[in-house]
Design a protein around this motif. Structure first.
Motif, PDB file in Angstrom:
ATOM      1  N   TYR A   6       0.844  -1.187   0.000  1.00 30.33           N
ATOM      2  CA  TYR A   6       0.000   0.000   0.000  1.00 30.33           C
ATOM      3  C   TYR A   6       0.884   1.243   0.000  1.00 30.33           C
ATOM      4  CZ  TYR A   6      -3.251  -3.552   1.618  1.00 30.33           C
ATOM      5  OH  TYR A   6      -3.984  -4.697   1.718  1.00 30.33           O
ATOM      6  N   GLU A   7       0.301   2.347  -0.430  1.00 35.31           N
ATOM      7  CA  GLU A   7       0.979   3.635  -0.292  1.00 35.31           C
ATOM      8  C   GLU A   7       0.148   4.491   0.658  1.00 35.31           C
ATOM      9  OE1 GLU A   7       2.063   7.683  -2.747  1.00 35.31           O
ATOM     10  OE2 GLU A   7       1.872   5.803  -3.857  1.00 35.31           O
ATOM     11  N   ILE A   8       0.756   4.842   1.788  1.00 31.21           N
ATOM     12  CA  ILE A   8       0.099   5.671   2.785  1.00 31.21           C
ATOM     13  C   ILE A   8       1.040   6.813   3.128  1.00 31.21           C
ATOM     14  CG2 ILE A   8      -0.947   5.766   5.083  1.00 31.21           C
ATOM     15  CD1 ILE A   8      -1.437   2.756   4.868  1.00 31.21           C
ATOM     16  N   ALA A   9       0.567   8.034   2.963  1.00 30.66           N
ATOM     17  CA  ALA A   9       1.358   9.238   3.245  1.00 30.66           C
ATOM     18  C   ALA A   9       2.656   9.259   2.447  1.00 30.66           C
ATOM     19  CB  ALA A   9       1.642   9.371   4.740  1.00 30.66           C
ATOM     20  N   THR A 177     -14.369  23.528  -0.145  1.00 36.38           N
ATOM     21  CA  THR A 177     -13.825  22.824   1.020  1.00 36.38           C
ATOM     22  C   THR A 177     -14.371  21.405   1.037  1.00 36.38           C
ATOM     23  OG1 THR A 177     -13.671  24.861   2.324  1.00 36.38           O
ATOM     24  CG2 THR A 177     -13.640  22.786   3.531  1.00 36.38           C
ATOM     25  N   GLU A 178     -13.499  20.428   1.280  1.00 34.76           N
ATOM     26  CA  GLU A 178     -13.917  19.033   1.355  1.00 34.76           C
ATOM     27  C   GLU A 178     -13.158  18.309   2.447  1.00 34.76           C
ATOM     28  OE1 GLU A 178     -13.136  17.146  -2.356  1.00 34.76           O
ATOM     29  OE2 GLU A 178     -11.055  17.807  -2.445  1.00 34.76           O
ATOM     30  N   LEU A 179     -13.739  17.226   2.935  1.00 36.77           N
ATOM     31  CA  LEU A 179     -13.127  16.454   4.008  1.00 36.77           C
ATOM     32  C   LEU A 179     -11.979  15.603   3.463  1.00 36.77           C
ATOM     33  CD1 LEU A 179     -13.496  15.763   7.061  1.00 36.77           C
ATOM     34  CD2 LEU A 179     -14.870  13.801   6.318  1.00 36.77           C
ATOM     35  N   LEU A 180     -10.846  15.623   4.171  1.00 37.80           N
ATOM     36  CA  LEU A 180      -9.706  14.776   3.812  1.00 37.80           C
ATOM     37  C   LEU A 180      -9.654  13.535   4.692  1.00 37.80           C
ATOM     38  CD1 LEU A 180      -7.070  14.342   2.201  1.00 37.80           C
ATOM     39  CD2 LEU A 180      -5.887  15.663   3.983  1.00 37.80           C
ATOM     40  N   SER A 200      -5.761   8.857   5.167  1.00 43.24           N
ATOM     41  CA  SER A 200      -5.275   7.558   5.630  1.00 43.24           C
ATOM     42  C   SER A 200      -6.433   6.553   5.643  1.00 43.24           C
ATOM     43  CB  SER A 200      -4.683   7.688   7.040  1.00 43.24           C
ATOM     44  OG  SER A 200      -5.711   7.681   8.025  1.00 43.24           O
ATOM     45  N   PRO A 201      -6.128   5.272   5.854  1.00 43.58           N
ATOM     46  CA  PRO A 201      -7.196   4.268   5.924  1.00 43.58           C
ATOM     47  C   PRO A 201      -7.968   4.301   7.246  1.00 43.58           C
ATOM     48  CG  PRO A 201      -5.089   3.284   5.274  1.00 43.58           C
ATOM     49  CD  PRO A 201      -4.810   4.641   5.801  1.00 43.58           C
ATOM     50  N   TRP A 202      -7.611   5.233   8.139  1.00 44.04           N
ATOM     51  CA  TRP A 202      -8.265   5.298   9.448  1.00 44.04           C
ATOM     52  C   TRP A 202      -8.962   6.645   9.573  1.00 44.04           C
ATOM     53  CZ3 TRP A 202      -2.949   4.365   8.842  1.00 44.04           C
ATOM     54  CH2 TRP A 202      -2.610   2.987   8.779  1.00 44.04           C
ATOM     55  N   ARG A 210      -9.241   8.572   1.642  1.00 45.72           N
ATOM     56  CA  ARG A 210      -8.830   9.231   0.412  1.00 45.72           C
ATOM     57  C   ARG A 210      -7.323   9.138   0.210  1.00 45.72           C
ATOM     58  NH1 ARG A 210     -10.562  15.085  -0.129  1.00 45.72           N
ATOM     59  NH2 ARG A 210      -9.851  14.605  -2.237  1.00 45.72           N
ATOM     60  N   GLN A 211      -6.932   8.720  -0.978  1.00 45.01           N
ATOM     61  CA  GLN A 211      -5.532   8.731  -1.375  1.00 45.01           C
ATOM     62  C   GLN A 211      -5.254  10.127  -1.922  1.00 45.01           C
ATOM     63  OE1 GLN A 211      -2.528   7.972  -0.991  1.00 45.01           O
ATOM     64  NE2 GLN A 211      -2.388   5.926  -1.869  1.00 45.01           N
ATOM     65  N   ALA A 212      -5.114  11.074  -1.010  1.00 42.44           N
ATOM     66  CA  ALA A 212      -4.960  12.477  -1.389  1.00 42.44           C
ATOM     67  C   ALA A 212      -4.143  13.194  -0.334  1.00 42.44           C
ATOM     68  CB  ALA A 212      -6.335  13.141  -1.543  1.00 42.44           C
ATOM     69  N   SER A 213      -3.634  14.375  -0.689  1.00 45.35           N
ATOM     70  CA  SER A 213      -2.862  15.176   0.259  1.00 45.35           C
ATOM     71  C   SER A 213      -2.927  16.633  -0.160  1.00 45.35           C
ATOM     72  CB  SER A 213      -1.409  14.707   0.323  1.00 45.35           C
ATOM     73  OG  SER A 213      -0.728  15.001  -0.894  1.00 45.35           O
ATOM     74  N   ALA A 214      -2.469  17.508   0.734  1.00 48.98           N
ATOM     75  CA  ALA A 214      -2.445  18.938   0.446  1.00 48.98           C
ATOM     76  C   ALA A 214      -1.372  19.592   1.305  1.00 48.98           C
ATOM     77  CB  ALA A 214      -3.803  19.572   0.741  1.00 48.98           C
ATOM     78  N   PRO A 215      -0.847  20.737   0.874  1.00 48.32           N
ATOM     79  CA  PRO A 215       0.067  21.480   1.748  1.00 48.32           C
ATOM     80  C   PRO A 215      -0.666  21.858   3.032  1.00 48.32           C
ATOM     81  CG  PRO A 215       0.054  22.383  -0.480  1.00 48.32           C
ATOM     82  CD  PRO A 215      -1.089  21.422  -0.408  1.00 48.32           C
TER      83      PRO A 215
END
Length: 293
Positions: A6-9, A177-180, A200-202, A210-215
């Motif tokens: 898996y890819e997490i963070a 705006t959306e939930l991460l 993350s998966p938790w 979500r497999q997503a990220s932001a500054p």
């Protein structure tokens, strides 16, 4: 042995399970799955994951060049490994052993988790990841996180404070705006010097995987109050605000020191503050305006 990756963070996470136990991996992990690990890479990892790091070496594997044992370079130690056998889980960042946790350092006692269901497996992986990620400039934080206009914001607080409610107020009252993540976002100091918040998966009771990220632009600790007031904090106050919401085995100097280093960097790089607030739309607007200053 079944191996899934898996890819997490932004990190590769390897989960090893006894054959036939694949169904115990919770469904939300599929969002983060990147396929089966090639057999040659498995053999290479198993044969080389014997190095340890003593207190004189860098805490962050991808910032150093050589290991003291096993001939393994730090920049090759990218896997955070979780092993699960028929009865108990064994987890770690380098080499894992039954009923113990080893994250590039001395073995530490950890609670045994009978493999009896998906929740136990998910908790086991979360524990392993939250400790191992500390050695990669990261930290798992108990918080709710949103992305607003491309920037990440996290809301901390004791259980029942209203973290999830405040996130929903942002979503309803602040455009774009959306939930991460609603429970355990991951924050990392990236190699290029930026700070990012990851899904993350938790995610607690909210199914937001979500497999997503932001500054990461702002971190806010919430306090219930009859008024909406925002107060900026910095330096030691920001550090003290962050620490209670983070996960680390404090009896391990290696892990605790890594956590402290990361929190010091976060308190210097990211706007932080305390928001005393009501559960209303004005609270979201005041928080968004003040934390962005």
């Amino acid at each position: 042995m079944t191996i899934q990756r898996y890819e997490i963070a932004g990190l590769e996470v390897e989960v090893r399970m006894a054959d036939g136990m694949e169904s115990l991996i919770p469904a939300q992990f599929e969002v983060f799955r990147v396929g089966e690990l090639e057999s040659w890479r498995v053999r290479e990892w198993e044969s080389r994951a014997s190095g340890t790091v003593d207190g004189s070496e860098s805490r962050y594997p991808d910032q150093n060049s050589e290991r003291s044992a096993g001939g393994m370079k730090h920049d090759e130690a990218r896997f955070i490994t979780v092993k699960l056998d028929g009865n108990y889980g064994a987890c770690g960042g380098g080499r894992a052993m039954a009923q113990s946790l080893q994250v590039d350092g001395p073995a530490m006692s950890v609670q045994q988790y009978p493999v009896g269901g998906r929740e136990a497996v998910s908790s086991l992986i979360r524990i392993a990841f939250s400790q191992a990620v500390l050695l990669h400039g990261g930290v798992s934080i108990h918080a709710s996180a949103v992305v607003s206009n491309g920037e990440g914001y996290m809301f901390l607080g004791a259980s029942g404070t209203g973290k999830s409610t405040h996130s929903q107020l942002w979503i309803k009252n602040i455009p774009d705006t959306e939930l991460l993540n609603d429970d355990n976002p991951i924050v990392r100091l990236m190699p290029d010097g930026t700070v990012r918040v990851f899904g993350s998966p938790w995610s607690g009771k909210t199914p937001c995987y979500r497999q997503a990220s932001a500054p990461l632009h702002g971190i806010v600790r919430l306090e219930q109050a009859p008024v909406n007031e925002f107060r900026s904090v910095s330096d030691i106050d920001a550090f003290a605000m962050l620490l209670p919401s983070c996960s680390a085995i404090k009896t391990s100097a290696l892990l605790h020191n890594a956590l402290c280093d990361t929190l010091i960097a976060l308190s210097e790089a990211v706007a932080t503050g305390v928001m005393r607030c009501r559960p209303d739309g004005e609270a979201a607007r005041v928080c968004r305006e003040r934390v962005s200053v």
